[in-house]
Enzyme design. Structure first.
Site, PDB file in Angstrom:
ATOM      1  N   GLY A  57      -6.223   8.641  -6.916  1.00  0.00           N
ATOM      2  CA  GLY A  57      -5.444   9.023  -5.727  1.00  0.00           C
ATOM      3  C   GLY A  57      -6.342   9.176  -4.503  1.00  0.00           C
ATOM      4  O   GLY A  57      -6.080  10.006  -3.628  1.00  0.00           O
ATOM      5  N   LEU A  62      -6.939  14.077   0.733  1.00  0.00           N
ATOM      6  CA  LEU A  62      -8.243  14.683   0.417  1.00  0.00           C
ATOM      7  C   LEU A  62      -9.292  13.696  -0.079  1.00  0.00           C
ATOM      8  O   LEU A  62     -10.492  13.951   0.032  1.00  0.00           O
ATOM      9  CB  LEU A  62      -8.070  15.780  -0.647  1.00  0.00           C
ATOM     10  N   ASP A 101      -3.575   2.816 -11.826  1.00  0.00           N
ATOM     11  CA  ASP A 101      -2.373   3.624 -12.040  1.00  0.00           C
ATOM     12  C   ASP A 101      -2.702   4.632 -13.142  1.00  0.00           C
ATOM     13  O   ASP A 101      -2.986   4.234 -14.278  1.00  0.00           O
ATOM     14  CB  ASP A 101      -1.221   2.704 -12.454  1.00  0.00           C
ATOM     15  N   ILE A 102      -2.631   5.917 -12.819  1.00  0.00           N
ATOM     16  CA  ILE A 102      -3.053   6.923 -13.804  1.00  0.00           C
ATOM     17  C   ILE A 102      -2.054   7.074 -14.953  1.00  0.00           C
ATOM     18  O   ILE A 102      -2.319   7.801 -15.908  1.00  0.00           O
ATOM     19  CB  ILE A 102      -3.321   8.304 -13.140  1.00  0.00           C
ATOM     20  N   TYR A 190       6.356  20.861  -8.678  1.00  0.00           N
ATOM     21  CA  TYR A 190       4.920  20.739  -8.366  1.00  0.00           C
ATOM     22  C   TYR A 190       4.148  21.914  -8.973  1.00  0.00           C
ATOM     23  O   TYR A 190       3.142  21.733  -9.672  1.00  0.00           O
ATOM     24  CB  TYR A 190       4.774  20.721  -6.845  1.00  0.00           C
ATOM     25  N   LYS A 194       1.461  22.026 -12.041  1.00  0.00           N
ATOM     26  CA  LYS A 194       0.079  22.466 -11.809  1.00  0.00           C
ATOM     27  C   LYS A 194      -0.316  23.589 -12.780  1.00  0.00           C
ATOM     28  O   LYS A 194      -1.462  23.649 -13.219  1.00  0.00           O
ATOM     29  CB  LYS A 194      -0.105  22.910 -10.354  1.00  0.00           C
ATOM     30  N   ILE A 220      -4.598  22.448   2.912  1.00  0.00           N
ATOM     31  CA  ILE A 220      -5.839  21.907   3.469  1.00  0.00           C
ATOM     32  C   ILE A 220      -5.540  21.239   4.812  1.00  0.00           C
ATOM     33  O   ILE A 220      -4.610  20.433   4.924  1.00  0.00           O
ATOM     34  CB  ILE A 220      -6.487  20.882   2.503  1.00  0.00           C
TER      35      ILE A 220
END
Ligand SMILES: NC(=O)C1=CN([C@@H]2O[C@H](COP(=O)(O)OP(=O)(O)OC[C@H]3O[C@@H](n4cnc5c(N)ncnc54)[C@H](O)[C@@H]3O)[C@@H](O)[C@H]2O)C=CC1
Ligand SMILES: CC(=O)[C@H](N)C(=O)O
Length: 374
Positions: A57, A62, A101-102, A190, A194, A220
């Site tokens: 990504g 980031l 692609d993960i 989300y 996480k 961020i």
């Protein structure tokens, strides 16, 4: 308007670590040599411990700054950038880039082996607001993706960093000075994913010895495009200030959230990854910079642009999410275990964001040089 410290950071000309600009938060100041801490870390890393990093990504908010810093510290071939979209012609800070692609575990294996990678930084994710709009995809990318990454890390004995977030907390969490270990119970997909990533990573560490590390980031702030989160307003506000002198905010004027400037975020990842395992009393730590409300960031912008205006049109989805998140984080354990420290407060961040966006706008008109680390 830019301070001497800011000019130094923009043009990489500073040489000493003395302070030239002060800020009210935590009584801090921008270091005159903003790259000094990164240079020192690189110089103190033994040759056989130099990271060779694959970032998933990496074209998101980031990834690009982190890749640029890693190349600065450890050389051009120290980073493999991956993502699933095509690089645009103007993205000239993107190097050694490959499609990955993960959700395809075999392809991750292949990229690790071919790239002789020893460190995996897993940034692919769907963030809080976009996650709510496509729950099945968020589950796949954020949960299945993490499972694949941890399996690959186990197979190839990799150091693996998977960021967590303030979104991993929920309305039952103490909202002020939120500690590392507390009630979590997030209410977004989300956040749920996480918490899963934190717990699964810790499980792989205890059960299989995987060197899993995670930081719970606040919002961020960077001069790169955000990916669809609740804290994105704190970036857009600067672009709007410079383009229109006016920002329409989707959060209430008094919604306080913890945030951090991009370079501090990059530093937290790199110093955390460089810490010896023996220094770590935990595998998932809070890290933070400073907290503010929309009214307070607007006031900070007005110090540099007195005519700036903010008005409000509340987005119920994002407001509800923000109301369930901490207002400030306690990161004392990261500070004492591996000497985490943020260098930027609100006013330094404002000053730098304004300068970076002005440069970006000048560059678009062909009036300024290209890459900057600040
Ligand atoms: N930006 C922030 O304020 C914060 C970010 N984080 C975490 O840091 C990490 C990076 O965040 P950002 O860069 O802001 O996210 P972003 O949304 O800007 O970037 C995520 C990237 O993942 C990629 N991606 C999506 N599906 C993929 C797939 N199947 N395979 C490979 N790549 C895929 C996207 O193309 C995108 O470039 C995320 O895990 C996020 O949860 C945590 C807290 C705060
Ligand atoms: C704080 C985060 O994790 C992210 N920026 C979001 O708002 O979703």
């Amino acid at each position: 308007m830019a301070s001497k410290a800011l000019r130094s950071s923009l043009f990489r000309q500073a040489t000493s670590s003395s302070c030239t600009s002060t800020n009210q938060q935590r009584g801090m100041a921008i270091p005159a040599d903003p790259l000094g801490r990164f240079r020192q870390l690189a110089n103190s890393t033994p040759v056989d411990e130099k990271p060779r990093v694959l970032i998933t990504g990496s074209l998101g908010q980031l990834g690009r700054g982190l890749a640029t810093m890693l190349r600065f510290m450890y050389g051009e071939d120290s980073v493999v950038m991956t993502d699933i979209r095509k690089v645009r012609a103007d993205e000239n800070d993107v190097c050694n880039y490959h499609y990955l692609d993960i959700l395809n575990e075999g392809a991750i294996d292949e990229a690790i082996v071919n790239g002789r990678v020893n460190t995996l930084i897993h940034f692919s994710a769907l963030l809080s607001a976009v996650g709510e709009q496509n729950v099945p995809l968020a589950l796949k990318v954020n949960c299945q993706g993490v499972q694949n990454i941890l399996e690959v890390a186990k197979r190839h004995s990799l150091k693996v960093f998977i960021p967590s977030t303030i979104g991993a907390f929920g309305p039952e969490t103490p909202r002020v000075d939120t500690p590392d270990i507390t009630v979590q119970r997030p209410k977004t997909i989300y956040g749920v994913s996480k918490v899963y990533a934190e717990l699964l990573g810790e499980y792989y560490h205890h059960r299989f010895g995987v060197d899993f590390r995670s930081l719970r980031f606040p919002g961020i702030i960077s001069a790169t495009k955000p990916g669809g989160g609740t804290t994105d307003y704190a970036i857009k506000i600067f672009y709007d200030a410079l383009k229109d002198g006016h920002h329409v905010c989707y959060l209430n004027p008094d919604t306080r959230l913890p945030m951090m400037y991009d370079t501090d975020c990059t530093a937290s990842v790199l110093f955390f990854l460089a810490a010896q395992s023996s220094q770590l009393s935990m595998r998932t730590y809070n890290v933070t910079g400073f907290s503010f409300t929309p009214e307070e960031i607007a006031a900070s912008i007005r110090k540099f642009m007195p005519d700036f205006r903010i008005t409000y049109e509340i987005c119920p989805l994002r407001q509800k999410i923000a109301d369930s998140w901490p207002q400030s984080l306690n990161d004392n354990i990261a500070r004492s275990d591996w000497a985490w420290k943020n260098d930027y407060g609100l006013d330094e961040t404002t000053e730098i964001m304004i300068a970076l966006i002005k440069r970006e706008m000048a560059r678009e008109k062909g009036e300024a040089p290209k890459a900057v680390i600040a």
